[in-house]
Design an enzyme around this catalytic site. Sequence first.
Site, short mmCIF file in Angstrom:
data_model
loop_
_atom_site.label_atom_id
_atom_site.label_comp_id
_atom_site.label_asym_id
_atom_site.label_seq_id
_atom_site.Cartn_x
_atom_site.Cartn_y
_atom_site.Cartn_z
N THR A 165 0.84 -1.19 0.00
CA THR A 165 0.00 0.00 0.00
C THR A 165 0.88 1.24 0.00
O THR A 165 2.09 1.17 0.20
CB THR A 165 -0.91 0.01 1.23
N GLU A 177 -5.87 -3.80 -1.84
CA GLU A 177 -6.42 -4.88 -1.03
C GLU A 177 -7.55 -5.65 -1.70
O GLU A 177 -7.99 -6.69 -1.20
CB GLU A 177 -6.94 -4.32 0.30
N LYS A 207 -13.72 18.28 8.60
CA LYS A 207 -14.70 18.42 9.68
C LYS A 207 -14.78 19.88 10.09
O LYS A 207 -13.86 20.42 10.70
CB LYS A 207 -14.32 17.54 10.87
N TRP A 223 -19.47 17.44 8.14
CA TRP A 223 -18.48 16.94 7.18
C TRP A 223 -18.60 17.65 5.84
O TRP A 223 -19.70 17.88 5.34
CB TRP A 223 -18.65 15.45 6.98
#
Length: 544
Positions: free
Chosen positions: A185, A330, A438, A443
């Site tokens: 990753t 993944e 935030k 959000w």
Amino acid sequence: MTGAMMSHPLNTSDILKSAATRTPDQLIISDLPGGKRHRYTYKDALSRAARVANLLGQAGIGRGDRVATLAANHYRHFELYYGISGYGAVVHTLNARLFSEQLQYIINHADDRWIFLDPEFLPLLETVADQIGSVERIVVLCDPDDMPTSEVLTLENYETLLQDQPEAFDWPRLPSDAPCGLCYTSGTTGNPKGVLYEQGSTVLHAMMSGSSQYLDFNEWSVAMPVVPMYHVCAWGVPFSAPLYGARLVLPGAGLDGASLQQLIEDESVTQGFAVPTVWLNLHNYLQDSGKRIDTLQMVGVGGAASPRALVKTYDELYDVFWMGIWGMTETSPLATAAIRTPAMEEMTPEERYELQSSAGRPMFGVEIEIFDESGRPLPHDGVSRGNLRCRGPWILAQYFKGEGQDKFIDGWFETGDVAVINPQGYLRVVDRSKDVIKSGGEWISSVELENAALHDPAVNEACVIGATHPKWDERPVMLVTVKPGQLLDESKLRETLKQKVAKWWLPDAIIQVDELPHTGTGKLRKVELRDEYRDYLLHDQKTD
């Protein structure tokens, strides 16, 4: 009682063996440095992969040993995929865009025994030459006459090593759960973690991702994976394309608009796969040059959100279907796609663009769901935003060496994406959880703001990050680059944004920059930008 079918595990070598039998004369075309172009067939590739496998066996490489590549998209890298994995070792694709510290960590963490590399990446490897003790041999992927030299590394030539190896190999029948590939990753929030792919899961992924449920390959297809082969196996295209007999066009390291346009025109490419930035750059080149991409029918676009403005541009200017896709290292990596459907043909263009710019629906074998912070499933109403989880036969069950166990919850993999799912099952990733802003307890999606900015004709690219605010905790700051010959009018841009997002989402600052930093696969490096602009609003006297 059990079933009565033969036990016949699926192996990656089956893909190339089948391609060499069913479509032996189908071509693999590679763009190489110096303006060279290489052509050979699937039958040729199988014999060369056999030489690789024989070389590994002769040298004592064991089953499951990690053998690394540090290379671009070309035929030698392709045959290494099959020669290494088909032999029973693990192809570890090293990201050529890594910093030396990351490269060192990953090589050591993987315990790589060999590294096959392109000459242009030798300087990068030399920076860690004395810190990669597990590496026994370094093999350069070039002709003998093009061999570089090194004062700190012992180098061997790939073609010289292969020339005396047999062109036939007794490919082993490996267990379905035997490892075949390793990819790490990005490690933006800590050390990179390894994802170990299996023989069976890789073949299943190729079967489904190459089918009409996803990339829709066949012998008429001319597929060009622009996404690097060191980045989650070029989205699996080097496996799915040969499985369905498609012609492969490998662009090497030439990811600029001029190089891609030339390849598309010369080789009649029908399908291309890359992150949005690549297609933006190609569009800019086409507008400047007046050149065309008449054979291109579809682009598969992932790695970042699909800007709706570009979806529309590719439809109206080039008659190219833009297919939004989603996946991760993944997930092997492809999971969902906004494929062309009969229902789309009945929609207005704007309705269709809305679906094309989404991440689409999951293909067979993949399940997705969104959850709130308490782990409760949320409705698929196209509005509710939740943490995206997925599961399926080619989705990670655990990271290499058992790391990152907190990402696996009740049989689901926690992706780190914030998403919505509409009643028809279409997924839209609205942000990465670490990129959501935030503000005052509410959000704001950086992705939606960035896409809204692209509706301004002067904006070439936009990036939104959260900056510290004394009253609201965080507020959005927008960084933009401007198209050549255009001037940014901030007031007009703000008017455009007002038409697309809630008023309280509007950025507290809009900053024009010459360029934005990207990863090697074209994603924005938001971590760097957050570090640079985190305190910007604290020093801005106009801030409330």
